[in-house]
Design a protein around this motif. Sequence first.
Motif, PDB file in Angstrom:
ATOM      1  N   SER A   9      -7.222  11.771   3.594  1.00  9.61           N
ATOM      2  CA  SER A   9      -6.537  10.489   3.471  1.00  9.61           C
ATOM      3  C   SER A   9      -5.018  10.652   3.436  1.00  9.61           C
ATOM      4  O   SER A   9      -4.292   9.724   3.765  1.00  9.61           O
ATOM      5  CB  SER A   9      -6.983   9.777   2.193  1.00  9.61           C
ATOM      6  N   GLY A  10      -4.545  11.798   3.000  1.00  8.47           N
ATOM      7  CA  GLY A  10      -3.109  12.016   2.861  1.00  8.47           C
ATOM      8  C   GLY A  10      -2.562  11.551   1.528  1.00  8.47           C
ATOM      9  O   GLY A  10      -1.450  11.889   1.159  1.00  8.47           O
ATOM     10  N   ALA A  11      -3.335  10.758   0.786  1.00 14.95           N
ATOM     11  CA  ALA A  11      -2.870  10.244  -0.503  1.00 14.95           C
ATOM     12  C   ALA A  11      -2.856  11.364  -1.535  1.00 14.95           C
ATOM     13  O   ALA A  11      -3.711  12.246  -1.513  1.00 14.95           O
ATOM     14  CB  ALA A  11      -3.776   9.110  -0.978  1.00 14.95           C
ATOM     15  N   ASN A  24      -2.553   4.573  -6.138  1.00 10.88           N
ATOM     16  CA  ASN A  24      -1.618   5.525  -5.550  1.00 10.88           C
ATOM     17  C   ASN A  24      -1.949   5.885  -4.103  1.00 10.88           C
ATOM     18  O   ASN A  24      -1.376   6.826  -3.558  1.00 10.88           O
ATOM     19  CB  ASN A  24      -1.539   6.792  -6.411  1.00 10.88           C
ATOM     20  N   THR A  25      -2.819   5.101  -3.461  1.00  5.68           N
ATOM     21  CA  THR A  25      -3.042   5.290  -2.021  1.00  5.68           C
ATOM     22  C   THR A  25      -1.900   4.671  -1.215  1.00  5.68           C
ATOM     23  O   THR A  25      -1.894   4.745   0.010  1.00  5.68           O
ATOM     24  CB  THR A  25      -4.394   4.699  -1.554  1.00  5.68           C
ATOM     25  N   TYR A  26      -0.960   4.075  -1.884  1.00  2.00           N
ATOM     26  CA  TYR A  26       0.312   3.606  -1.302  1.00  2.00           C
ATOM     27  C   TYR A  26       1.359   4.522  -1.906  1.00  2.00           C
ATOM     28  O   TYR A  26       1.583   4.499  -3.121  1.00  2.00           O
ATOM     29  CB  TYR A  26       0.541   2.144  -1.700  1.00  2.00           C
ATOM     30  N   PHE A  27       1.991   5.371  -1.096  1.00  2.00           N
ATOM     31  CA  PHE A  27       2.782   6.466  -1.645  1.00  2.00           C
ATOM     32  C   PHE A  27       3.953   6.829  -0.742  1.00  2.00           C
ATOM     33  O   PHE A  27       3.967   6.499   0.439  1.00  2.00           O
ATOM     34  CB  PHE A  27       1.891   7.702  -1.857  1.00  2.00           C
ATOM     35  N   ALA A  28       4.932   7.501  -1.333  1.00  2.00           N
ATOM     36  CA  ALA A  28       6.106   7.975  -0.598  1.00  2.00           C
ATOM     37  C   ALA A  28       5.832   9.387  -0.101  1.00  2.00           C
ATOM     38  O   ALA A  28       5.210  10.188  -0.791  1.00  2.00           O
ATOM     39  CB  ALA A  28       7.329   7.968  -1.499  1.00  2.00           C
ATOM     40  N   GLY A  34       9.594  11.111   6.146  1.00  2.00           N
ATOM     41  CA  GLY A  34       9.589  10.423   4.854  1.00  2.00           C
ATOM     42  C   GLY A  34       9.000   9.035   4.931  1.00  2.00           C
ATOM     43  O   GLY A  34       8.155   8.731   5.748  1.00  2.00           O
ATOM     44  N   GLY A  35       9.457   8.183   4.041  1.00  2.00           N
ATOM     45  CA  GLY A  35       9.016   6.800   4.033  1.00  2.00           C
ATOM     46  C   GLY A  35       7.778   6.571   3.186  1.00  2.00           C
ATOM     47  O   GLY A  35       7.251   7.465   2.539  1.00  2.00           O
ATOM     48  N   ILE A  36       7.335   5.330   3.203  1.00  2.00           N
ATOM     49  CA  ILE A  36       6.159   4.912   2.453  1.00  2.00           C
ATOM     50  C   ILE A  36       4.950   4.937   3.381  1.00  2.00           C
ATOM     51  O   ILE A  36       5.031   4.488   4.523  1.00  2.00           O
ATOM     52  CB  ILE A  36       6.358   3.491   1.876  1.00  2.00           C
ATOM     53  N   HIS A  37       3.843   5.442   2.862  1.00  2.00           N
ATOM     54  CA  HIS A  37       2.610   5.511   3.647  1.00  2.00           C
ATOM     55  C   HIS A  37       1.478   4.796   2.920  1.00  2.00           C
ATOM     56  O   HIS A  37       1.444   4.739   1.698  1.00  2.00           O
ATOM     57  CB  HIS A  37       2.223   6.968   3.905  1.00  2.00           C
ATOM     58  N   VAL A 168       6.850   6.094  -5.704  1.00  2.00           N
ATOM     59  CA  VAL A 168       6.289   4.776  -6.011  1.00  2.00           C
ATOM     60  C   VAL A 168       4.947   4.894  -6.732  1.00  2.00           C
ATOM     61  O   VAL A 168       4.202   3.929  -6.828  1.00  2.00           O
ATOM     62  CB  VAL A 168       6.128   3.932  -4.720  1.00  2.00           C
ATOM     63  N   LEU A 169       4.646   6.089  -7.259  1.00  2.00           N
ATOM     64  CA  LEU A 169       3.348   6.321  -7.885  1.00  2.00           C
ATOM     65  C   LEU A 169       3.355   5.950  -9.363  1.00  2.00           C
ATOM     66  O   LEU A 169       4.396   5.912 -10.007  1.00  2.00           O
ATOM     67  CB  LEU A 169       2.947   7.791  -7.741  1.00  2.00           C
TER      68      LEU A 169
END
Length: 200
Positions: A9-11, A24-28, A34-37, A168-169
């Motif tokens: 998943s990359g998270a 935390n599946t929405y993360f930097a 970079g960026g938000i994923h 952002v976690l």
Amino acid sequence: MIIPKAEGSGAPALGEPLAVEFGNTYFAVRGTRGGIHDALVTPESLAAWLTEHADAFPAGVADAALAGLRPADVPRFAALRDAIRSLSRALVDGETPDDAAIAVVNEAAAAAPRVPRLAVRGDGGLVAYDVADPHPLAALSALAAAAIDMFGGEDRALLRSCGGPGCVLFYVKNHPRRGWCSAGCGNRARVARYHERHKG
């Protein structure tokens, strides 16, 4: 069954309670791009996350979800994740939680009534687990129940937002000296403070 991507998943997996890990599946991501994923944009990435965290679900629930996962399920999981993040942010900031986010969590918790099942394990032994039809809703419901336990229990007072630059976690402050989601974020914060003190 949707097959997870080989890269996962990359998270980040930080060992937090299930609801926090899901939020935390929405993360930097740091690095050249970079960026938000968002780890919940495809059925394959959701399947990968469920596979990576299967042991945190009630026995058999993640496997049952994987067996019935459809592309149309992804938005429901993403909406629950966003509601969990909204509630986390409100609690960390000392604000009143959003009624709409609470409604999303409650709706997801009620999405699948839990039905006890008995099954034979690979080693021939028996295992009991709760499941519901359609199967992906059992995992959605379990995630929402984990969020209800987290936000409605004593651990909500320990919920924190990471202080690392650009992070952002969320995490549960399980040690008095803990100030970041991970050692990496702690190191980046110390380096940033050092550079700020020694400018010019």
